[in-house]
Design an enzyme around this catalytic site. Structure first.
Site: not given
Ligand code: ACO
Length: 401
Positions: A280, A337
């Site tokens: 998140h 979610d």
């Molecule tokens: N699975 C694996 N790796 C992940 C995940 C994941 N679900 N989420 C983040 N990471 C990793 C990224 O690859 C990144 O790694 P790095 O530092 O080695 O490059 C690090 O964790 C940080 O992730 P970001 O994508 O930079 O974080 P951001 O804050 O931009 O994204 C998000 C947050 C979009 C929620 C992301 O965690 C994601 O894509 N999660 C899966 C989708 C999801 O569940 N979305 C619902 C969000 S809640 C809502 O909207 C109600």
């Protein structure tokens, strides 16, 4: 981490903050969120208390108007919404034009936008009274549109609700009532649905709320702003995650249920697979909504006597992630979610409707954000950029290129 650059351009100093990770877009008195401590409050009330003790309509009133309603205020709000719970008959023709295969989020966004044509007075809101009228209109008509998108998919005749029912039960009946069959629903289903909607009702300046504010800041009107918010919510990185989670869990089950294999995939930077429902932007310890929902998933499935192997896969993934260095280091925990889809499915809601349910839950939050923005007379949203393209070039006609 902090990722801000300040750059000088001809126009002066501009802050570049991709994804607005550290940029506040407004001052707001609606929702308080502490991502480190896992705290979420609507207008100062703990989400845990509201999910346990309030109903969705009370929470909607609280978010939009700032205080919990007394009985008279709640009755008035509820009655004003009921008075607006019919949509123009011509809207049925618009719905009819969509293919049955259309994704319900696209249909819902389009229908919400189409409502403007039949309610033009909802656009110019110069007073709080005008705003109130637009608000009860959308609160009244939105559940009808939600129900119709599902009924269209299921080839069921379009219907209207039953004014004697509460907001959530009425929605459920509109969605699932079938001609010639007596509608009957277990009370625990309505309670679970009510709780899910409350947990989704607002989350400060997330992607869809920011979209609603941005569109609304041009004075495009409430319905156009909400329609844009629905589109923003649709994406799998935002509200669309609830559909993506259940599809992922089903995929893991069909593949033999080896959660470890998928954990490895999620960590592999060359593999686009991400563990949906994990991580998140703001919560870096745990998502308080996920805690409530996990408990609720156990209660609902237990209460309905459903043994869903997908719930076991979900719990297995969560357990592994909590012990995995990659997930621990990046503070990736289940978000709201991760478990909501499992409950929606247990409640008989089809997968493609999951994000639509989220939209209905988020409606009061979007309204509250829009109303606050308009009352504070916020200026039009208009971020700046750092131009990195070509300098002036000489134009050549097509024959010379
Ligand atoms: N699975 C694996 N790796 C992940 C995940 C994941 N679900 N989420 C983040 N990471 C990793 C990224 O690859 C990144 O790694 P790095 O530092 O080695 O490059 C690090 O964790 C940080 O992730 P970001 O994508 O930079 O974080 P951001 O804050 O931009 O994204 C998000 C947050 C979009 C929620 C992301 O965690 C994601 O894509 N999660 C899966 C989708 C999801 O569940 N979305 C619902 C969000 S809640 C809502 O909207 C109600």
């Amino acid at each position: 981490g902090i990722d801000i650059k300040t750059l000088r351009s001809e126009a002066g100093m501009i802050t570049l903050d991709r994804g607005y990770k550290n940029t506040g877009s407004c001052e707001s008195a609606i929702t308080f969120l502490d991502g480190e401590k896992g705290i979420l409050r609507y207008r100062g009330y703990a989400i845990e208390d509201l999910a346990e003790k309030a109903n969705f309509l009370e929470v909607a009133y609280l978010l939009i108007f700032g205080e919990l309603p007394n009985k008279a205020q709640l009755d008035k709000f509820s009655n004003d919404i009921k008075d607006q719970s019919e949509v123009d008959e011509e809207m049925k023709k618009i719905l009819d034009g969509f293919p049955k295969s259309a994704h319900p989020m696209g249909v819902l966004s389009s229908l919400t936008s189409a409502l403007i044509a039949f309610n033009p007075s909802s656009v110019n809101v110069d007073s709080e009274e005008d705003m109130y009228k637009a608000i009860v209109k959308i609160m009244g008509k939105f559940p009808v549109l939600v129900a119709w998108t599902l009924r269209k998919k299921n080839s069921l005749p379009l219907n209207y609700g039953d004014d004697s029912l509460g907001y959530v039960e009425n929605l459920h009946e509109m969605m699932f009532e079938r001609p010639g069959k007596k509608y009957n629903v277990d009370k625990s289903i309505i309670e679970a649905l009510d709780k899910l909607l409350i947990l989704h009702a607002d989350h400060e300046q997330n992607c869809s709320a920011s979209t609603v504010r941005m569109v609304g800041s041009s004075h495009a009107g409430l319905f156009a702003s909400i329609s844009a918010g629905i589109s923003a919510l649709w994406g799998p990185l935002h509200g669309g995650a609830n559909q993506a989670v259940i599809e992922m869990l089903e995929g893991i089950k069909a593949d033999g249920g080896d959660t470890h294999k998928f954990m490895q995939k999620a960590k592999d930077k060359d593999d686009p697979f991400r563990l949906m429902g994990f991580g998140h932007r703001v919560y870096k310890n745990f998502d308080p909504r996920a805690k409530i929902i996990k408990r609720s998933a156990d209660e609902v499935l237990g209460g309905l006597g459903i043994d869903d192997p997908v719930l076991d896969i979900a719990k297995g993934l969560e357990k592994e992630a909590l012990e995995d260095q990659y997930f621990v280091e990046r503070k990736l925990y289940p978000n709201v979610d991760f478990y909501s889809g499992i409950i929606y499915r247990a409640l008989g809601i089809p997968v493609e409707m999951f994000t639509v349910m989220f939209a209905l839950g988020r409606l009061p939050g979007w309204i509250a954000q829009w109303r606050e923005m308009r009352l504070k007379k916020e200026p039009i949203g208009r971020p700046r950029q750092i131009y990195v393209g070509e300098n002036l070039r000489e134009f050549k006609p097509v024959s010379e290129r």
